[in-house]
Design a protein around this motif. Structure first.
Motif, PDB file in Angstrom:
ATOM      1  N   SER A  56       0.829  -1.209   0.000  1.00 56.83           N
ATOM      2  CA  SER A  56       0.000   0.000   0.000  1.00 56.83           C
ATOM      3  C   SER A  56       0.863   1.259   0.000  1.00 56.83           C
ATOM      4  O   SER A  56       0.466   2.284  -0.541  1.00 56.83           O
ATOM      5  CB  SER A  56      -0.981  -0.007   1.170  1.00 56.83           C
ATOM      6  N   ALA A  59       1.673   1.638  -3.624  1.00 54.98           N
ATOM      7  CA  ALA A  59       0.463   2.063  -4.344  1.00 54.98           C
ATOM      8  C   ALA A  59       0.201   3.550  -4.103  1.00 54.98           C
ATOM      9  O   ALA A  59      -0.173   4.285  -5.023  1.00 54.98           O
ATOM     10  CB  ALA A  59      -0.733   1.227  -3.902  1.00 54.98           C
ATOM     11  N   PHE A  60       0.424   3.994  -2.883  1.00 50.05           N
ATOM     12  CA  PHE A  60       0.248   5.401  -2.543  1.00 50.05           C
ATOM     13  C   PHE A  60       1.255   6.266  -3.297  1.00 50.05           C
ATOM     14  O   PHE A  60       0.893   7.295  -3.883  1.00 50.05           O
ATOM     15  CB  PHE A  60       0.397   5.581  -1.027  1.00 50.05           C
ATOM     16  N   ARG A  62       2.811   5.525  -6.119  1.00 51.65           N
ATOM     17  CA  ARG A  62       2.455   5.505  -7.546  1.00 51.65           C
ATOM     18  C   ARG A  62       1.303   6.461  -7.831  1.00 51.65           C
ATOM     19  O   ARG A  62       1.300   7.176  -8.836  1.00 51.65           O
ATOM     20  CB  ARG A  62       2.057   4.094  -7.978  1.00 51.65           C
ATOM     21  N   THR A  63       0.322   6.476  -6.949  1.00 52.49           N
ATOM     22  CA  THR A  63      -0.835   7.351  -7.134  1.00 52.49           C
ATOM     23  C   THR A  63      -0.431   8.817  -7.067  1.00 52.49           C
ATOM     24  O   THR A  63      -0.852   9.623  -7.900  1.00 52.49           O
ATOM     25  CB  THR A  63      -1.908   7.044  -6.075  1.00 52.49           C
ATOM     26  N   LYS A  66       1.469   9.704 -10.225  1.00 48.78           N
ATOM     27  CA  LYS A  66       0.560   9.802 -11.374  1.00 48.78           C
ATOM     28  C   LYS A  66      -0.246  11.106 -11.331  1.00 48.78           C
ATOM     29  O   LYS A  66      -0.402  11.784 -12.352  1.00 48.78           O
ATOM     30  CB  LYS A  66      -0.385   8.602 -11.380  1.00 48.78           C
ATOM     31  N   LEU A  67      -0.756  11.452 -10.146  1.00 49.73           N
ATOM     32  CA  LEU A  67      -1.497  12.708 -10.000  1.00 49.73           C
ATOM     33  C   LEU A  67      -0.602  13.907 -10.291  1.00 49.73           C
ATOM     34  O   LEU A  67      -1.038  14.872 -10.924  1.00 49.73           O
ATOM     35  CB  LEU A  67      -2.087  12.816  -8.590  1.00 49.73           C
ATOM     36  N   ASP A  88       5.262   2.793 -14.629  1.00 53.24           N
ATOM     37  CA  ASP A  88       4.162   2.155 -15.357  1.00 53.24           C
ATOM     38  C   ASP A  88       4.644   1.287 -16.510  1.00 53.24           C
ATOM     39  O   ASP A  88       3.903   0.470 -17.016  1.00 53.24           O
ATOM     40  CB  ASP A  88       3.212   3.216 -15.917  1.00 53.24           C
ATOM     41  N   SER A  93       3.432  -3.811 -14.120  1.00 50.85           N
ATOM     42  CA  SER A  93       2.369  -2.818 -14.051  1.00 50.85           C
ATOM     43  C   SER A  93       1.053  -3.327 -14.632  1.00 50.85           C
ATOM     44  O   SER A  93       1.020  -4.099 -15.566  1.00 50.85           O
ATOM     45  CB  SER A  93       2.788  -1.547 -14.790  1.00 50.85           C
ATOM     46  N   ASN A  95      -3.586  -2.298 -13.850  1.00 56.85           N
ATOM     47  CA  ASN A  95      -4.500  -1.485 -13.051  1.00 56.85           C
ATOM     48  C   ASN A  95      -4.569  -1.948 -11.608  1.00 56.85           C
ATOM     49  O   ASN A  95      -4.844  -1.176 -10.713  1.00 56.85           O
ATOM     50  CB  ASN A  95      -5.898  -1.497 -13.672  1.00 56.85           C
TER      51      ASN A  95
END
Length: 121
Positions: A56, A59-60, A62-63, A66-67, A88, A93, A95
């Motif tokens: 996680s 994932a955080f 990466r998010t 991306k943002l 990515d 990688s 979804n």
């Protein structure tokens, strides 16, 4: 930042603090070579945080990356993370990255097991 509280069978989430992405200067994963959920977020002050798991945490990161690429396009430093799991374009990688990573590792491990059990002629 969200605080998780569990009372008997009820789970509650409480927003403790909010930040703007534009104020984020750096994310420090502390140790890229170890499996730990701890990381620092550098704003005007450094906040030491703990994710639910190492997956996680990635994932955080990466998010946020991306943002940042999508909306701000600023130089966001992400240090002490394994780049393989942040990009990515890597083979890991998708979804649902974390589940896919686990599935691929299991697939490769089962193939190796099957190959090791096959008799050589």
């Amino acid at each position: 930042m969200v605080k998780h509280v569990r009372v008997d069978r009820e789970e509650k989430y409480e927003i403790v603090e909010k930040w703007f992405l534009k104020d984020l200067e750096m994310i420090d994963g502390k140790e890229a070579d170890t499996d730990n959920p701890y990381f620092d977020m550098h704003f005007h002050k450094v906040y030491s945080l703990e994710a639910y798991s190492c997956a996680s945490k990635y994932a955080f990161a990466r998010t946020l990356n991306k943002l940042n690429e999508l909306y701000l396009k600023k130089d966001l430093k992400i240090v002490n993370f394994d780049d393989t799991y942040l990009s990515d374009d890597s083979i890991w990688s998708s979804n649902n990255r974390d589940c896919l990573v686990l599935m691929r590792i299991c697939f490769y491990a089962s193939n190796l097991l099957c190959l090791s059990l096959c008799p050589l002629s």
